[in-house]
Design a protein around this motif. Structure first.
Motif, short mmCIF file in Angstrom:
data_model
loop_
_atom_site.label_atom_id
_atom_site.label_comp_id
_atom_site.label_asym_id
_atom_site.label_seq_id
_atom_site.Cartn_x
_atom_site.Cartn_y
_atom_site.Cartn_z
N ALA A 272 -23.27 44.43 72.48
CA ALA A 272 -23.39 44.15 73.72
C ALA A 272 -22.51 43.23 74.30
N VAL A 273 -21.86 42.05 73.56
CA VAL A 273 -21.04 41.34 74.22
C VAL A 273 -19.77 42.08 74.29
N SER A 274 -19.38 43.06 73.36
CA SER A 274 -18.13 43.72 73.37
C SER A 274 -18.19 44.46 74.50
N PHE A 275 -19.32 45.15 75.05
CA PHE A 275 -19.55 45.85 76.04
C PHE A 275 -19.23 45.07 77.28
N LEU A 276 -19.92 43.76 77.33
CA LEU A 276 -19.93 43.11 78.49
C LEU A 276 -18.44 42.14 78.65
N VAL A 277 -17.85 41.81 77.82
CA VAL A 277 -16.42 41.27 77.75
C VAL A 277 -15.40 42.19 77.54
N GLY A 278 -15.53 43.42 77.29
CA GLY A 278 -14.56 44.22 77.00
C GLY A 278 -13.30 43.92 75.93
N LYS A 279 -13.97 43.16 74.82
CA LYS A 279 -13.05 42.92 73.85
C LYS A 279 -13.75 43.14 72.67
N PRO A 280 -12.88 43.28 71.46
CA PRO A 280 -13.77 43.45 70.11
C PRO A 280 -14.42 42.22 69.78
N VAL A 281 -15.46 42.36 69.12
CA VAL A 281 -16.23 41.17 68.76
C VAL A 281 -16.46 41.52 67.13
N LYS A 282 -16.34 40.19 66.38
CA LYS A 282 -16.38 40.49 64.72
C LYS A 282 -17.60 39.55 64.57
N TRP A 283 -18.57 40.08 63.68
CA TRP A 283 -19.76 39.34 63.19
C TRP A 283 -19.96 39.53 61.61
N ILE A 284 -19.65 38.46 61.07
CA ILE A 284 -19.86 38.64 59.49
C ILE A 284 -20.92 37.31 59.13
N GLU A 285 -22.11 37.90 58.49
CA GLU A 285 -22.86 36.99 58.06
C GLU A 285 -22.59 35.99 56.88
N ASP A 286 -22.98 34.79 56.97
CA ASP A 286 -22.54 34.14 55.67
C ASP A 286 -23.89 34.37 54.63
N ARG A 287 -23.41 33.77 53.39
CA ARG A 287 -24.42 34.11 52.48
C ARG A 287 -25.93 33.72 52.68
N SER A 288 -25.98 32.53 53.32
CA SER A 288 -27.26 32.21 53.28
C SER A 288 -28.16 33.07 54.50
N GLU A 289 -27.42 33.31 55.35
CA GLU A 289 -27.93 34.16 56.42
C GLU A 289 -28.42 35.54 56.00
N ASN A 290 -27.58 36.00 55.08
CA ASN A 290 -27.69 37.11 54.36
C ASN A 290 -29.09 37.14 53.48
N LEU A 291 -29.32 36.00 52.77
CA LEU A 291 -30.33 35.64 51.85
C LEU A 291 -31.65 35.71 52.86
N GLN A 292 -31.57 34.86 53.76
CA GLN A 292 -32.70 34.49 54.54
C GLN A 292 -33.40 35.51 55.50
N ALA A 293 -32.34 36.02 56.34
CA ALA A 293 -32.65 36.75 57.30
C ALA A 293 -32.80 38.43 57.25
N ASP A 294 -32.02 38.97 56.29
CA ASP A 294 -31.82 40.27 56.26
C ASP A 294 -32.89 40.78 55.49
N SER A 295 -33.04 42.31 55.71
CA SER A 295 -34.25 43.15 55.07
C SER A 295 -34.72 42.58 53.84
N PHE A 296 -35.76 42.23 53.48
CA PHE A 296 -36.41 42.07 52.30
C PHE A 296 -37.01 43.39 51.59
N ALA A 297 -36.95 43.29 50.31
CA ALA A 297 -37.83 44.21 49.56
C ALA A 297 -39.19 44.04 49.11
N ARG A 298 -39.78 44.88 48.82
CA ARG A 298 -41.30 44.81 47.96
C ARG A 298 -42.13 43.99 48.73
N ASP A 299 -42.89 42.97 48.20
CA ASP A 299 -43.88 42.30 48.99
C ASP A 299 -45.12 43.19 48.94
#
Ligand code: MCN
Ligand code: CUN
Length: 788
Positions: A272-299
């Motif tokens: 969305a941001v790249s579309f609106l500003v017309g520039k490339p946008v990079k997003w790389i999660e950090d380790r905690s974000e990956n652990l806390q917010a990404d798709s969990f398994a099982r439960d």
């Protein structure tokens, strides 16, 4: 006569070819998404919610905008203007991209900060002020169905509770009748914990929208590039980003394990941001974000029951599941199977009465549902059946190996129809278990255990003899968001006889560049080293559903074989023309056609390919290319027999895995070394939930182990010496007789470990412990039983 090279010399099937891709991986030459650097690229960081459930009263971006380098802060209200604040999940549920009013789980994305460097973006993130009004969250899935529980998905019109769906399979009446009359009934309540894939590389993307050409190139860590392209088109088609204007490139991936199947809000915001500003946008999660917010398994909370006779015949099983999906059902399941392949839970045993039921609920936890080397919920199914089988053996005092040998489906009974409707294609369960027992010297171990028990020492032996189900899938039953789950291969052979082959799958470390080349080498006689394999670019690769659920070999691997065979048919025609004989007079041996009875008259595949560009038969299409979209007639059913031996220290509860023998059967093996590597990695990811990993939340929905300080990922230090081996029962319907293997070890290992630990503790009346089984859990159980 031209002597052709042997299968081994050309790197055909069944040989431990060194992995082609490793040359670049081990020399730091891999190209990952974070290596993508584009002119004018902006960086994105994400503000996340500290609360599990709260109203957003205000988002103040003034201070953030003052941070040098910050160019924009994007909120849900901003996305709302373009109707980009919601997106579909792969399970046809809906999910916020950014919230406008309410946050639904801790670490949920709240706003995105865009800046000229990643450091400025992080500083900007820290300066965004969000005012929340916390509400009492629903954390316990059992309480989520209480009549007084707050209804979480108020975005869904008319929704009056937190129930998502109910799913059932099997014959309830028949099963209840068997249970009512059975001599023996056992029952255990189990929790298969919420866990997280900790791939070395976190998730991320570079969204590069080119305004002039109205074209988006999306570099991203996805296991399913084509499916993602379709999803982006569905979400952003209304703003002009239609599918032909989107190119998804999945470069090298540093481990996926299922966590890179879902569509995360970060991807959509970056687009969305790249579309609106017309520039490339990079997003790389950090380790905690990956652990806390990404798709969990099982439960999965499972009540498992087994009915049988006193002498050990299994008669029926019953499974009742409560699935905690968190805020939304973002599982990556085939559409028709909301619980994935859980219904394989009848296991490797021959009985005909079962009933399974699952209720899925919303809670204030991160969404997700199947990732982590799971084969679509087979981990949960295998844990349930293998644990309850051991529980049954314990109840009647029968050796669990003997009980299994007594109940296995016999090899002559395949194809075998399970009581939940699967057609198991093939298997030889007796052979696998006997080989595993022989390898560990099972009877000797039991004798040692008996001696130790006399001295009060704790030694346990645990088995797991599982059936896997992989290769989704036959298009009559399998689709994701309506897209049928076939997969594809396109082979182009250049005039000099060297080839490039492209696939709809995407390796994340599994070694496809090597193994696909081996399949084609075997089928066409072109050396594997001369076959370049390419995946992950939607502009060049044929459409496919991607790599997960150990489907690449069953689907795209099959497509490679069939496409090769199409080329071989063409080669035969050309050879007949060149040799001036009829096609029927030709015989094939890997690498050449020769005239029956006159082997000196032959044409190599290289000569034939050259002729296809230079001297092809009149009327025939020039060139040497073939594509195949393979729609499998059935799934493949790999199996395994695992035996784990543990010694437990009574005073501390410390568990030492002394031995772990894994005998896998994945049909014909393409590359034994790669399969062994898959099994080693998978077993380590099996010991993980069995002994270490679990995401833990408090009553307020705070994650209590959101960093690697507290979330224990096993390393080489924790891993025992894996002893691996195999039996080979080829899949009768797969063109090269192969079955998938990537997830078998993770599916099979946890119950072997749990069964071993419970076996060690059983003299003290302990019949079940939930994984992860930690020293504290063991010690506490022993204390409660008065054993220490
Ligand atoms: N193979 C073989 N002979 C067979 C079966 C498989 O030689 N009879 C080889 C294949 O050619 C492939 C590898 O073993 O190179 C795995 O094949 P397959 O079982 O078809 O599984 P996929 O390639 O579809 O991989 C997916 C599977 C899944 S779903 C997860 S999760 C997982 C796994 O693979 N994620 C992994 N293994 C992983 N390994 C690494 N290094 N990284 C991941 O993210
Ligand atoms: Cu379930 S993890 Mo793998 O299917 O990518």
């Amino acid at each position: 006569m031209i002597q052709c090279k042997t299968s081994k010399e050309i790197g055909g099937m069944g040989h431990s070819l060194k992995r082609k891709e490793d040359a670049r991986f081990i020399q730091g030459k891999g190209r990952y998404v974070d290596d993508v650097k584009l002119p004018g690229m902006l960086y994105m960081d994400i503000v996340r919610s500290p609360y599990a459930y709260a109203k957003i009263k205000n988002i103040n971006i003034d201070e953030a905008m003052k941070v040098p380098g910050v160019v924009a802060v994007v909120t849900g209200r901003d996305l709302e203007k373009y109707n980009l604040h919601w997106m579909p999940t792969l399970m046809s549920d809906t999910q916020m991209v950014l919230p406008t009013d309410t946050v639904m789980y801790q670490a949920q994305e709240v706003a995105a900060v865009i800046a000229t460097s990643k450091y400025a973006a992080r500083d900007g993130r820290e300066a965004v002020r969000v005012e929340y009004e916390p509400m009492k969250p629903v954390i316990d899935p059992y309480k989520s169905l209480d009549p007084d529980a707050p209804v979480l998905r108020t975005d869904k019109e008319g929704k009056k509770d937190n129930h998502i769906w109910n799913w059932k399979v099997g014959d309830k009446q028949k099963t209840d009748d068997v249970f009512a009359k059975a001599e023996v009934v056992v029952k255990e309540q189990m929790h298969i914990p919420r866990i997280h894939v900790a791939s070395i590389e976190t998730c991320g993307c570079v969204a590069d929208y080119d305004k002039v050409n109205n074209h988006l190139t999306m570099y991203m860590t996805t296991q399913a590039p084509h499916a993602i392209r379709t999803v982006i088109a569905l979400v952003a088609g209304h703003v002009g980003l239609t599918e032909e204007k989107i190119r998804v490139i999945s470069p090298d991936i540093g481990g996926g394990f299922g966590g890179k199947v879902p569509v995360y809000p970060g991807y959509v915001i970056a687009i969305a941001v790249s579309f609106l500003v017309g520039k490339p946008v990079k997003w790389i999660e950090d380790r905690s974000e990956n652990l806390q917010a990404d798709s969990f398994a099982r439960d999965y909370h499972i009540t498992a029951e087994m009915a049988g006779t006193k002498d050990g015949k299994i008669l029926a099983t019953r499974f009742k599941v409560l699935a905690d999906h968190g805020y939304t059902d973002a599982s990556a399941n085939p559409s028709k199977f909301p619980t994935g392949m859980f219904s394989i839970a009848t296991g490797s045993y021959d009985y005909d009465a079962t009933y399974m039921e699952c209720d899925a609920v919303y809670t204030n936890k991160p969404p997700g549902g199947v990732a982590y080397r799971c084969s679509f919920r087979v981990t949960e199914a295998v844990h349930a059946i293998e644990r309850i089988t051991d529980r049954f053996a314990l109840e009647i005092g029968k050796d669990p190996a003997e009980l299994r040998l007594q109940n296995f489906i016999k090899k002559e009974d395949f194809p075998w129809k399970s009581p939940t409707g699967w057609i198991y294609d093939s298997g030889d369960y007796h052979k696998g278990l006997l080989k595993a027992m022989d390898t560990v010297d099972y009877h000797q171990l039991r004798a040692e255990q008996a001696e130790k028990r006399k001295r009060g020492e704790l030694m346990g032996i645990g088995l797991s003899t599982f059936t896997e189900v992989v290769g989704a899938g036959p298009s009559k039953d399998f689709d994701i968001l309506g897209i049928k789950m076939f997969d594809s291969a396109e082979i182009r052979v250049h005039p000099t006889g060297k080839a490039i082959a492209r696939f709809g799958t995407k390796s994340q470390g599994q070694g496809h560049e090597t193994t696909y080349a081996q399949i084609i080498a075997e089928e066409l006689g072109i050396p594997a080293e001369n076959i370049q394999i390419e995946e992950g670019d939607t502009d060049t690769a044929p459409y496919g559903l991607g790599t997960y659920a150990s489907r690449s070999t069953p689907t795209a691997g099959a497509a490679a074989a069939v496409a090769s065979r199409k080329l071989r048919d063409k080669a035969r025609k050309i050879a007949a023309y060149l040799l001036e004989v009829s096609e029927d007079d030709l015989e094939w041996e890997p690498g050449k056609f020769f005239v029956k009875g006159a082997p000196e008259k032959s044409k190599t595949i290289q000569e034939i390919v050259f002729a296809s560009y230079t001297n092809h038969p009149p009327g025939m299409e020039a060139g040497f290319e073939a594509t195949h979209y393979y729609d499998p007639p059935n799934l493949t059913f790999p199996s395994g027999a695992y035996i784990c031996v543990v010694d437990i220290d009574k005073e501390t509860g410390a568990i030492h895995v002394r031995r772990f023998v894994a005998i896998d059967d994945c049909g014909n093996i393409i590359n034994p070394m790669i399969v062994q590597g898959q099994v080693h990695g998978g077993l380590t990811q099996g010991i993980a939930p069995a002994m270490y990993e679990e995401l833990i939340y408090d009553e307020a929905g705070n994650i209590l182990n959101g960093t690697f300080m507290d979330y224990l990922v096993p390393t080489a230090v924790e891993s025992p010496k894996w002893e691996t081996g195999h039996t080979v029962t080829p899949s009768p319907h797969h063109p090269i007789g192969a079955k998938g293997v990537g997830e078998s070890p993770t599916v099979g290992a946890p119950p072997a470990i749990a069964n071993a630990i419970v076996d060690a503790l059983s003299p003290y009346g302990i019949t079940h412990l939930d994984i992860p089984i930690t020293p504290f859990k063991v010690w506490k159980a022993l204390k409660e039983k008065g054993a220490i």
